[in-house]
Design an enzyme around this catalytic site. Structure first.
Site, PDB file in Angstrom:
ATOM      1  N   ARG A 186      -6.285 -16.186   9.083  1.00  0.00           N
ATOM      2  CA  ARG A 186      -5.348 -16.591   8.037  1.00  0.00           C
ATOM      3  C   ARG A 186      -3.899 -16.288   8.382  1.00  0.00           C
ATOM      4  O   ARG A 186      -2.999 -17.066   8.069  1.00  0.00           O
ATOM      5  CB  ARG A 186      -5.732 -15.852   6.732  1.00  0.00           C
ATOM      6  N   HIS A 192      -0.424   8.990   9.734  1.00  0.00           N
ATOM      7  CA  HIS A 192       0.470   9.470   8.688  1.00  0.00           C
ATOM      8  C   HIS A 192      -0.383   9.820   7.458  1.00  0.00           C
ATOM      9  O   HIS A 192      -0.652   8.957   6.625  1.00  0.00           O
ATOM     10  CB  HIS A 192       1.430   8.314   8.385  1.00  0.00           C
ATOM     11  N   TRP A 222       2.134  -0.958   1.387  1.00  0.00           N
ATOM     12  CA  TRP A 222       1.788  -2.121   0.555  1.00  0.00           C
ATOM     13  C   TRP A 222       2.994  -3.028   0.259  1.00  0.00           C
ATOM     14  O   TRP A 222       2.874  -4.010  -0.477  1.00  0.00           O
ATOM     15  CB  TRP A 222       1.135  -1.664  -0.772  1.00  0.00           C
ATOM     16  N   ASP A 231      -8.999  -4.516  10.016  1.00  0.00           N
ATOM     17  CA  ASP A 231      -7.960  -4.497  11.048  1.00  0.00           C
ATOM     18  C   ASP A 231      -8.167  -3.186  11.809  1.00  0.00           C
ATOM     19  O   ASP A 231      -7.737  -2.121  11.370  1.00  0.00           O
ATOM     20  CB  ASP A 231      -6.606  -4.559  10.312  1.00  0.00           C
ATOM     21  N   ARG A 265     -15.289  -5.911   4.144  1.00  0.00           N
ATOM     22  CA  ARG A 265     -15.532  -7.312   4.545  1.00  0.00           C
ATOM     23  C   ARG A 265     -14.659  -7.738   5.710  1.00  0.00           C
ATOM     24  O   ARG A 265     -15.019  -8.629   6.488  1.00  0.00           O
ATOM     25  CB  ARG A 265     -15.281  -8.263   3.368  1.00  0.00           C
ATOM     26  N   TYR A 300      -7.300  -2.995  -6.072  1.00  0.00           N
ATOM     27  CA  TYR A 300      -8.246  -1.858  -6.117  1.00  0.00           C
ATOM     28  C   TYR A 300      -8.213  -0.983  -7.361  1.00  0.00           C
ATOM     29  O   TYR A 300      -9.220  -0.829  -8.046  1.00  0.00           O
ATOM     30  CB  TYR A 300      -8.037  -0.936  -4.899  1.00  0.00           C
ATOM     31  N   GLU A 340      -1.911   6.845  -1.208  1.00  0.00           N
ATOM     32  CA  GLU A 340      -2.574   5.574  -1.531  1.00  0.00           C
ATOM     33  C   GLU A 340      -3.850   5.831  -2.336  1.00  0.00           C
ATOM     34  O   GLU A 340      -4.126   5.159  -3.337  1.00  0.00           O
ATOM     35  CB  GLU A 340      -2.891   4.799  -0.250  1.00  0.00           C
ATOM     36  N   CYS A 351     -10.178  -5.670   0.861  1.00  0.00           N
ATOM     37  CA  CYS A 351     -10.826  -5.593   2.176  1.00  0.00           C
ATOM     38  C   CYS A 351     -11.983  -4.608   2.108  1.00  0.00           C
ATOM     39  O   CYS A 351     -13.081  -4.904   2.560  1.00  0.00           O
ATOM     40  CB  CYS A 351      -9.826  -5.140   3.230  1.00  0.00           C
TER      41      CYS A 351
END
Ligand code: THF
Length: 274
Positions: free
Chosen positions: A21, A51, A80, A179, A176, A94, A58, A156
């Site tokens: 994509r 980091h 983000w 990276d 799913r 999320y 997060e 993800c």
């Protein structure tokens, strides 16, 4: 973190060259699994510096049910930024699905904590971030989707399940799309930490974190970085210390975590595909 290096090598050796994509191109495999025994140390990649601050903030942000990047930015976390709209919103991603599925006051995390404390043999301790009713329309921009009440990006790390045996809490994640160079080291540390936090507040030892992948890929513009990383020798894993006073999953603060004996190789920069 032999597991992570094995994954990198597996994808380099067996991966399919695939378009994606983002237009970057990847080497990709479909289906792979790693397992981390959390009693052997905290699974932070040591062959490049990670980091931790971004990872902890997060996770706390997900647990707050927050989907606006303002809180992350206030704490110096930028991971983000690329996907938010002009108000910092990401739509129902999320945190929203974990804590307030479909605005229905369904708090999946609260329910899991309850189940872990009262019925740990349950085989239904799942949390889904994958909500087909808010998936974005790929022909629209991130911000157009957000203004239509959709998520900027489909999750993800789509769903995860908990399991208790021998007084130990394990967690398995289905991711799913992964990276491998940039995101996966974050994802491993994040879910490992989450498993330890859930174990502490529910009265268990931390067991295994099992990481199951759908499309696991190395972006074509991360290949040099991966070669460099694979030339380095993995080091001993650090230990994560958590404030033992915290007994509610929603009470953890950044200051409650201390990573000790983390001696990684230097950071390796890579561009994130958007
Ligand atoms: N999109 C892509 N292409 N990769 C991802 O890993 C990814 N995510 C989230 C959503 N979309 C994604 C965002 N998570 C970094 C790390 C995690 C991210 C996004 C970016 C990153 O750039 N890491 C750098 C800098 C770290 C920092 O500044 O703290 C790194 O070197 O690790 C996967 O969940």
């Amino acid at each position: 973190m032999k597991q992570y290096h094995d994954l990198l090598k597996h994808v380099l050796n067996e991966g399919n060259q695939k378009g994606d994509r983002t237009g970057t191109g990847t080497k990709s495999v479909f289906g792979y699994q790693m397992r981390f025994d959390l009693s052997e140390g905290f699974p932070m990649v040591t062959t490049k510096k990670l980091h931790l601050k971004s990872i902890v903030y997060e996770l706390l942000w997900f647990l707050k049910g927050d989907t606006n990047i303002k809180y992350l930015q206030e704490n110096g976390v930028r991971i983000w930024n690329e996907w938010a709209d002009e108000n910092g919103d990401l739509g129902p991603v999320y945190g929203h699905q974990w804590r307030n599925w479909n605005d229905d006051e369904i708090d999946q995390i609260k329910e899991i904590v309850h189940s872990l404390k009262t019925n740990p043999n349950s085989r239904r301790m799942l949390v889904s971030a994958w909500n087909p009713s808010v998936l974005p329309d790929t022909s629209k921009s991130f911000s157009e989707n957000v203004s239509n009440g959709k998520a900027a990006l489909p999750p993800c790390h789509a769903f995860f399940q908990f399991y208790v045996a021998d007084g130990k809490l394990s967690c398995q994640l289905y991711q799913r799309s992964a990276d491998i160079f940039l995101g996966v080291p974050f994802n491993i540390a994040s879910y490992a930490l989450f498993t330890m936090m859930m174990a502490q507040v529910c009265g268990y030892e931390a067991g295994d974190f099992i990481h199951t992948f759908g499309d696991a890929h190395i972006y074509n513009n991360h290949m040099e970085q991966v070669e460099l990383q694979l030339s380095r020798e993995p080091r001993e894993l650090p230990k994560m210390k958590m404030n033992p006073e915290v007994k509610d999953i929603f009470d953890f603060k950044f200051e409650d975590f201390e990573l000790v004996d983390y001696n990684p190789h230097p950071h390796i920069k890579g561009k994130v595909a958007i």
